[in-house]
Design a protein around this motif. Structure first.
Motif, PDB file in Angstrom:
ATOM      1  N   VAL A  80      -6.341   1.649 -12.241  1.00 28.01           N
ATOM      2  CA  VAL A  80      -5.539   1.589 -11.019  1.00 28.01           C
ATOM      3  C   VAL A  80      -6.102   2.595 -10.029  1.00 28.01           C
ATOM      4  CG1 VAL A  80      -3.253   1.873 -10.005  1.00 28.01           C
ATOM      5  CG2 VAL A  80      -3.486   0.894 -12.310  1.00 28.01           C
ATOM      6  N   ARG A  97      -0.502  -2.820  -2.220  1.00 35.07           N
ATOM      7  CA  ARG A  97       0.693  -2.116  -1.766  1.00 35.07           C
ATOM      8  C   ARG A  97       0.276  -0.898  -0.962  1.00 35.07           C
ATOM      9  NH1 ARG A  97       5.262  -1.058  -6.111  1.00 35.07           N
ATOM     10  NH2 ARG A  97       5.126  -3.327  -6.061  1.00 35.07           N
ATOM     11  N   GLU A 133       4.049   6.348  -6.962  1.00 28.83           N
ATOM     12  CA  GLU A 133       4.180   4.886  -6.982  1.00 28.83           C
ATOM     13  C   GLU A 133       3.153   4.253  -7.909  1.00 28.83           C
ATOM     14  OE1 GLU A 133       5.152   2.381  -3.876  1.00 28.83           O
ATOM     15  OE2 GLU A 133       6.219   3.863  -2.667  1.00 28.83           O
ATOM     16  N   TRP A 178       3.833   1.785 -11.220  1.00 28.47           N
ATOM     17  CA  TRP A 178       3.130   0.565 -11.636  1.00 28.47           C
ATOM     18  C   TRP A 178       2.775   0.651 -13.114  1.00 28.47           C
ATOM     19  CZ3 TRP A 178      -1.322  -0.971  -7.767  1.00 28.47           C
ATOM     20  CH2 TRP A 178      -0.757  -1.562  -6.630  1.00 28.47           C
TER      21      TRP A 178
END
Length: 265
Positions: free
Chosen positions: A102, A182, A192, A196
């Motif tokens: 990520v 996002r 955030e 996820w």
């Protein structure tokens, strides 16, 4: 392992990997690429690590390559080839890794930075992020897969726009174009991204790795071949991995699934 240009911290099932040369806007010079390559291998070999959260220290995810270093490498063709091969190996290592990568994009993400972003599985941007190719702004060309990954990610016309103009997109436009999915307030970016990951932690680790592999097959597999490979892969997963049956039983019994439990004898 110890790193000079990165920080690597393990937090539960997540590896927190940060490009840590904030004073230089986190350049992807050869030493950093080599360290990233080692970090990819270390994380993949560490048992129980299913996620990697990648970001940059300071006000930049990565502003790309080290221009002074490139000037030297251009005079040494064999060394430049070795650098490109290391960059290739590192990015393909991320794509083929079992773990889910990520990218949390803070600030400037350009040139080698966007090439690193494109190798990740998911991306979220801070509201101040600026993302683009930018190579031609300095007479360069993408040499770490950007010319191939970018059209696959956002379409050929948009990719050529970014490559030919050198334009950097703001965070909302980057999301609209599909570079990230996002946008978060800068102060909440890492939180955030961790949310996820927390959501994905409720899912089967084997299933997550399988979904990543199936999706990535579209990068280099003909359509019909990919369809047949999907059938073969899902058949193996459903008939040999306990998580496939456990998920259905849990749904039927109205309880949370217990993924990763050992097979019954």
């Amino acid at each position: 392992m110890s790193y000079e240009n990165l920080t690597l911290v393990y937090e539960g099932r997540t590896a927190l990997l940060t490009l840590s040369r904030a004073d230089k806007l986190n350049p992807l010079d050869w030493s950093t690429v080599k360290e990233l390559k080692r970090a990819v291998a270390e994380i993949e070999a560490r048992e129980g690590i299913d996620f990697v959260l990648l970001t940059g220290a300071g006000r930049s995810f990565s502003a790309g390559g080290d221009l002074d270093g490139y000037i030297r490498l251009y005079r040494e063709p064999a060394e430049f080839q070795a650098f490109l091969e290391d960059f290739y190996d590192m990015l393909v290592g991320i794509e083929k890794a079992r773990a889910i990568w990520v990218a949390a994009v803070n600030g400037v993400c350009v040139a080698g930075g966007i090439e690193l972003l494109l190798a990740c599985d998911m991306a979220i941007a801070g509201e101040s992020a600026r993302i683009g190719d930018g190579h031609l702004n300095f007479g360069q060309l993408p040499g770490a897969g950007g010319s191939q990954r970018l059209p696959r990610a956002i379409g050929l016309l948009r990719a050529k726009h970014l490559m030919l103009t050198g334009e950097l997109l703001d965070a909302p436009t980057s999301m609209a174009w599909g570079l990230v999915t996002r946008v978060a307030a800068d102060a909440e970016l890492i939180a955030e991204a961790k949310q996820w990951i927390a959501g994905m932690e409720t899912k089967s680790p084997v299933g997550l790795a399988g979904a990543k592999r199936l999706a990535n097959m579209t990068l280099d597999t003909p359509y019909e071949e990919g369809l047949r490979e999907e059938i073969a892969f899902v058949h193996r997963y459903a008939t040999t991995e306990p998580d496939a049956t456990e998920g259905l039983i849990a749904f039927k019994e109205k309880r949370a699934p217990r993924f990763g439990a050992p097979k019954e004898s």
